[in-house]
Scaffold this motif. Structure first.
Motif, PDB file in Angstrom:
ATOM      1  N   ARG A 177       0.813  -1.223   0.000  1.00 50.07           N
ATOM      2  CA  ARG A 177       0.000   0.000   0.000  1.00 50.07           C
ATOM      3  C   ARG A 177       0.847   1.274   0.000  1.00 50.07           C
ATOM      4  O   ARG A 177       0.460   2.269  -0.588  1.00 50.07           O
ATOM      5  N   GLY A 178       1.954   1.259   0.677  1.00 49.05           N
ATOM      6  CA  GLY A 178       2.756   2.475   0.743  1.00 49.05           C
ATOM      7  C   GLY A 178       4.146   2.188   1.262  1.00 49.05           C
ATOM      8  O   GLY A 178       4.410   1.123   1.832  1.00 49.05           O
ATOM      9  N   ARG A 179       5.050   3.130   1.020  1.00 53.78           N
ATOM     10  CA  ARG A 179       6.431   2.985   1.484  1.00 53.78           C
ATOM     11  C   ARG A 179       6.616   3.798   2.748  1.00 53.78           C
ATOM     12  O   ARG A 179       6.301   4.992   2.797  1.00 53.78           O
ATOM     13  N   VAL A 180       7.130   3.148   3.792  1.00 53.00           N
ATOM     14  CA  VAL A 180       7.316   3.811   5.076  1.00 53.00           C
ATOM     15  C   VAL A 180       8.700   4.448   5.174  1.00 53.00           C
ATOM     16  O   VAL A 180       8.850   5.611   5.540  1.00 53.00           O
ATOM     17  N   ALA A 181       9.723   3.670   4.848  1.00 56.07           N
ATOM     18  CA  ALA A 181      11.096   4.181   4.993  1.00 56.07           C
ATOM     19  C   ALA A 181      12.029   3.354   4.138  1.00 56.07           C
ATOM     20  O   ALA A 181      11.738   2.211   3.790  1.00 56.07           O
TER      21      ALA A 181
ATOM     22  N   THR B   6       4.113  -0.591   4.049  1.00 58.45           N
ATOM     23  CA  THR B   6       2.876  -1.056   4.674  1.00 58.45           C
ATOM     24  C   THR B   6       2.135  -1.893   3.636  1.00 58.45           C
ATOM     25  O   THR B   6       2.185  -1.619   2.437  1.00 58.45           O
ATOM     26  N   ALA B   7       1.464  -2.940   4.123  1.00 56.60           N
ATOM     27  CA  ALA B   7       0.752  -3.818   3.218  1.00 56.60           C
ATOM     28  C   ALA B   7      -0.469  -4.382   3.918  1.00 56.60           C
ATOM     29  O   ALA B   7      -0.606  -4.306   5.155  1.00 56.60           O
TER      30      ALA B   7
ATOM     31  N   ILE C 218       6.173  -4.858   5.726  1.00 56.82           N
ATOM     32  CA  ILE C 218       7.032  -5.748   4.963  1.00 56.82           C
ATOM     33  C   ILE C 218       8.385  -5.061   4.762  1.00 56.82           C
ATOM     34  O   ILE C 218       8.455  -3.950   4.237  1.00 56.82           O
ATOM     35  N   LYS C 219       9.438  -5.749   5.191  1.00 52.49           N
ATOM     36  CA  LYS C 219      10.808  -5.241   4.998  1.00 52.49           C
ATOM     37  C   LYS C 219      11.417  -6.047   3.850  1.00 52.49           C
ATOM     38  O   LYS C 219      11.592  -7.266   3.949  1.00 52.49           O
ATOM     39  N   ILE C 220      11.741  -5.377   2.738  1.00 50.92           N
ATOM     40  CA  ILE C 220      12.304  -6.034   1.565  1.00 50.92           C
ATOM     41  C   ILE C 220      13.767  -5.631   1.437  1.00 50.92           C
ATOM     42  O   ILE C 220      14.101  -4.446   1.364  1.00 50.92           O
ATOM     43  N   ILE C 221      14.649  -6.643   1.434  1.00 49.19           N
ATOM     44  CA  ILE C 221      16.090  -6.383   1.332  1.00 49.19           C
ATOM     45  C   ILE C 221      16.410  -5.950  -0.093  1.00 49.19           C
ATOM     46  O   ILE C 221      15.836  -6.450  -1.059  1.00 49.19           O
ATOM     47  N   HIS C 222      17.358  -5.018  -0.205  1.00 49.00           N
ATOM     48  CA  HIS C 222      17.692  -4.484  -1.520  1.00 49.00           C
ATOM     49  C   HIS C 222      18.275  -5.555  -2.439  1.00 49.00           C
ATOM     50  O   HIS C 222      18.846  -6.534  -1.991  1.00 49.00           O
TER      51      HIS C 222
ATOM     52  N   LEU D 111      20.521 -14.618  21.132  1.00 48.82           N
ATOM     53  CA  LEU D 111      20.562 -13.720  19.978  1.00 48.82           C
ATOM     54  C   LEU D 111      21.068 -12.355  20.407  1.00 48.82           C
ATOM     55  O   LEU D 111      20.626 -11.812  21.419  1.00 48.82           O
ATOM     56  N   VAL D 112      22.029 -11.811  19.663  1.00 46.00           N
ATOM     57  CA  VAL D 112      22.562 -10.470  19.911  1.00 46.00           C
ATOM     58  C   VAL D 112      22.025  -9.539  18.836  1.00 46.00           C
ATOM     59  O   VAL D 112      22.071  -9.859  17.649  1.00 46.00           O
ATOM     60  N   HIS D 113      21.505  -8.365  19.252  1.00 47.38           N
ATOM     61  CA  HIS D 113      20.888  -7.445  18.296  1.00 47.38           C
ATOM     62  C   HIS D 113      21.917  -6.816  17.375  1.00 47.38           C
ATOM     63  O   HIS D 113      21.780  -6.787  16.165  1.00 47.38           O
ATOM     64  N   ARG D 114      23.006  -6.248  17.938  1.00 50.15           N
ATOM     65  CA  ARG D 114      24.152  -5.673  17.220  1.00 50.15           C
ATOM     66  C   ARG D 114      23.914  -4.288  16.622  1.00 50.15           C
ATOM     67  O   ARG D 114      24.842  -3.689  16.108  1.00 50.15           O
ATOM     68  N   ASP D 115      22.703  -3.778  16.639  1.00 50.49           N
ATOM     69  CA  ASP D 115      22.459  -2.464  16.000  1.00 50.49           C
ATOM     70  C   ASP D 115      21.386  -1.702  16.752  1.00 50.49           C
ATOM     71  O   ASP D 115      20.409  -1.227  16.167  1.00 50.49           O
ATOM     72  N   ILE D 116      21.539  -1.577  18.083  1.00 48.47           N
ATOM     73  CA  ILE D 116      20.567  -0.836  18.879  1.00 48.47           C
ATOM     74  C   ILE D 116      20.798   0.653  18.681  1.00 48.47           C
ATOM     75  O   ILE D 116      21.895   1.155  18.904  1.00 48.47           O
ATOM     76  N   LYS D 117      19.762   1.350  18.252  1.00 51.13           N
ATOM     77  CA  LYS D 117      19.817   2.783  18.005  1.00 51.13           C
ATOM     78  C   LYS D 117      18.383   3.301  17.955  1.00 51.13           C
ATOM     79  O   LYS D 117      17.431   2.511  17.827  1.00 51.13           O
ATOM     80  N   PRO D 118      18.156   4.609  18.065  1.00 51.93           N
ATOM     81  CA  PRO D 118      16.783   5.136  18.086  1.00 51.93           C
ATOM     82  C   PRO D 118      15.980   4.765  16.852  1.00 51.93           C
ATOM     83  O   PRO D 118      14.752   4.652  16.927  1.00 51.93           O
ATOM     84  N   GLU D 119      16.627   4.559  15.701  1.00 52.96           N
ATOM     85  CA  GLU D 119      15.891   4.199  14.493  1.00 52.96           C
ATOM     86  C   GLU D 119      15.244   2.821  14.597  1.00 52.96           C
ATOM     87  O   GLU D 119      14.267   2.532  13.889  1.00 52.96           O
TER      88      GLU D 119
END
Length: 662
Positions: free
Chosen positions: A21-25, A34-35, A46-50, A142-150
């Motif tokens: 339906r739309g692109r979030v980021a 969003t779908a 939906i997160k689509i890898i490049h 499991l280790v996250h490895r990329d904790i940040k506000p984003e």
């Protein structure tokens, strides 16, 4: 005016089920849409890898799809109210994708952009839920490895009101995705994924390894940013920022925002210590400290601490921000860990209703015991028993169940295990590290430290030595000095310039040699001498081979060079003819450079035989058979009466011999 590029995925149907339906980021690794799940009629993300085209270039790298699928399965099993749920995964047009829970809210980054910083109670409330999610991942290995506000989503509070952050639902996303990409790029590109440099832990910069304590460090930086409105380090290049985490301690938040409670400074300092062994062991341990700090903040705030308001505008009168205990009496269930995994250190006190019920029961017991004369004796007995129980309980919980940690540092691994087993302790091992003093498999550090209090039968974490760090000196010959210096400094070596020298093959300013030589074993901090080229020397060495020694000597002197005493060797060349030279013909040398010549001693000498008293013709045959040239004088049919050179004379081969016959 923003310019948007048409997205061909908008409106498309993925896997016959998900309508985009739309692109979030859009980020460096993936794009989020969003779908609508048309099968279950619910909104999803939906997160689509490049794709492999373009800068990201990840989906097609090696066996990334298999790794991504394995990670998706791991994340899907990670069920927690503060973790963004994963519903499905697959590939679309060759690109992996994840179907996730759609969270209605904003990222913590968007909130900080809008408000710059949060008050302490809000910051701790968000940190508590964020750590609850990460702690669940750590328990699952499991280790996250990329904790940040984003990667922290703040949903609308169930109590309503967009500004009520204390009661908002916090969700953490992107578990495992960094690990899947890292595993692919490690093998395919020789690179290693590094978390956003503003939040990266020192050990990830220096060693490239991450564990639960790496997430603890990043969470501490996020808390610092929520309290102060900025990250601790800034720089022109990402690598400059990353190395500040290695070289500097994170400043106390109160140095940037005066008035912040000391307990917040201590909490941030504990989470962001540069030595991983000095931090809380995982997110669950830090969560317990955050909950204790939150309780302590509520007590301190009953006296109303005043902080300056957040404003980026001109210096005008602004309303002040009151730090008060604005959270509800009981946190929502989704803001806490499940009871089975919740750390006891931060668990809340019993509710007033339970305490009141216990008081009523004790009062009734007292009434029954004091109902008669014997009751008074019973009261005394109960008081004594309760006193003993209280004393024993206090001793047990305060002292009795604890012992002291044994000294294991400098022991070998085998010795430490034997000592721990004998004392009833369990051992676990942190990542090993190099140490110049402790041999390989010796204990470098322990947590808790020796003589510290520890529960009987508790766990001691040991760090083993990898021995002195040694590695081969990289080859920098042929590189310009700046590049060579960067390579050596990145290997933690000290660089000094040696005396430059002329070189025919390398231009000026390029490294000619190093001391020690490339490939030799060195260790961090060693001094490496770099010798640079001065370019081609001003004098060209002429060709002296085939010339007479005297002629060669004159030519060498004319060029300002120095002839070393020649070396003679036997040769079929005439005596004093130059056979070889050093430096080679055409080499560049400077004035007063030494020249070495190899000179002929002439052919080897042969002995002249005696032919006197032999018939003339016979004497001639004897001499010619030995390679001499023969001249006959007088009567060739007579007897030989003299010869020149005389018999036994040493002469070169082919010498002319004269004989006289009469």
């Amino acid at each position: 005016m923003d310019t948007q590029v048409a997205d061909t995925l908008l409106g498309s149907l993925i896997d016959g089920r998900y309508r985009i339906r739309g692109r979030v980021a859009r980020g460096g690794m993936a794009t989020v849409y969003t779908a609508m799940d048309e099968r279950l009629e619910r909104a999803v993300a939906i997160k689509i890898i490049h794709s492999t085209q373009g800068p990201p270039g990840r989906a097609g790298a090696g066996n990334f799809v298999d790794r991504f699928t394995d990670e998706a399965k791991t994340i899907a099993r990670l069920t927690h109210p503060n973790v963004v749920a994963v519903y499905d995964q697959g590939t679309h047009a060759g690109r992996p994708y994840l179907v996730m829970e759609f969270v209605r809210g904003r990222t913590l980054r968007e909130l900080l952009t809008e408000r710059r910083r949060l008050n302490p109670d809000e910051a701790l409330a968000i940190t508590e839920q964020m750590l609850a999610a990460v702690a669940a991942a750590h328990r699952a290995g499991l280790v996250h490895r990329d904790i940040k506000p984003e990667n922290v989503l703040v949903a609308e509070a169930p109590s309503g009101g967009p500004s009520n952050l204390v009661d908002s639902v916090v969700k953490v996303t992107d578990f495992g995705l960094a690990r899947a990409v890292e595993a692919s790029t490690d093998h395919d590109n020789g690179n290693q994924l590094m978390a956003t440099v503003a939040y990266v832990a020192p050990e990830l910069v220096t060693d490239g390894r991450a564990d639960a304590r790496t997430d603890v460090y990043s969470a501490g930086i996020v808390l610092f940013e929520m309290l102060t409105g900025r990250v601790p380090y800034e720089g022109d290049r990402p690598i400059d920022i990353a190395w500040q985490h290695v070289d500097r301690d994170v400043p106390a938040p109160s140095t940037l925002v005066p008035g912040l409670p000391r307990l917040l400074d201590d909490l941030v300092a504990r989470a962001t210590r540069r030595d991983p062994a000095a931090r809380p062991s995982d997110a669950g341990a830090l969560l317990a400290e955050v909950q204790v700090a939150r309780d302590g903040l509520g007590t301190a705030n009953s006296q109303t601490a005043m902080l300056p308001s957040v404003s980026d505008g001109p210096a005008v009168s602004q309303p002040t921000m009151v730090v008060a205990a604005v959270r509800p009496p009981e946190r929502p269930t989704w803001a806490r860990l499940p009871e089975g995994g919740q750390p006891t250190r931060g668990r809340r006190r019993a509710a007033p209703s339970a305490a009141g019920d216990l008081g009523s029961r004790l009062a009734a017991l007292g009434t029954r015991l004091t109902g008669g004369g014997s009751g008074r004796l019973g009261v005394a007995a109960v008081v004594v028993v309760l006193g003993l129980v209280a004393a024993l309980g206090g001793w047990w919980f305060g002292v009795g169940r604890y012992t002291t940690t044994p000294e294991l540092v400098s022991m070998s691994k085998v010795e430490a295990e034997a000592q721990a087993s004998q004392s009833g302790f369990t051992l676990r091992y942190a990542d090993p590290r190099h140490d110049d003093q402790v041999p390989r498999d010796g204990v470098v550090a322990q947590e808790p430290a020796s003589a510290a209090r520890i529960l009987k039968g508790g766990t001691i974490t040991l760090t083993l030595s990898l021995g002195p760090e040694r590695f081969e000196l990289p080859d920098v010959v042929g590189k310009e000095f700046d590049l060579a210096e960067a390579d050596l400094v990145s290997a933690q070596l000290e660089v000094v310039k040696g005396t430059a020298r002329f070189d025919d093959g390398l231009p000026e300013g390029v490294v000619v040699a190093t001391s020690p030589e490339a490939g030799k074993e060195v260790r961090p901090g060693d001094e490496i001498t770099v010798i640079l080229s001065k370019g081609r020397a001003p004098i060209t060495v002429p060709n002296l081979v085939g010339k007479n020694l005297n002629e060669a000597r004159a030519q060498i002197a004319q060029l300002g060079l120095v002839l070393v005493e020649p070396t003679y060797k036997e040769s079929d060349k005439p005596r004093d003819e130059v056979l070889g030279q050093s430096p080679a013909v055409g080499s560049g040398v400077e004035k007063d450079a030494q020249v070495r010549l190899e000179v002929s001693k002439g052919p080897p000498q042969v002995t002249v035989p005696r032919v006197i008293d032999l018939p003339c013709q016979q004497a001639k045959q004897v001499l010619e058979s030995q390679g001499f040239q023969v001249t006959v004088q007088f009567n060739p049919n007579a007897v030989t009466r003299f010869q020149n050179p005389n018999e036994n004379a040493q002469v070169p081969p082919g010498t002319q011999i004269t004989i006289g016959c009469f």
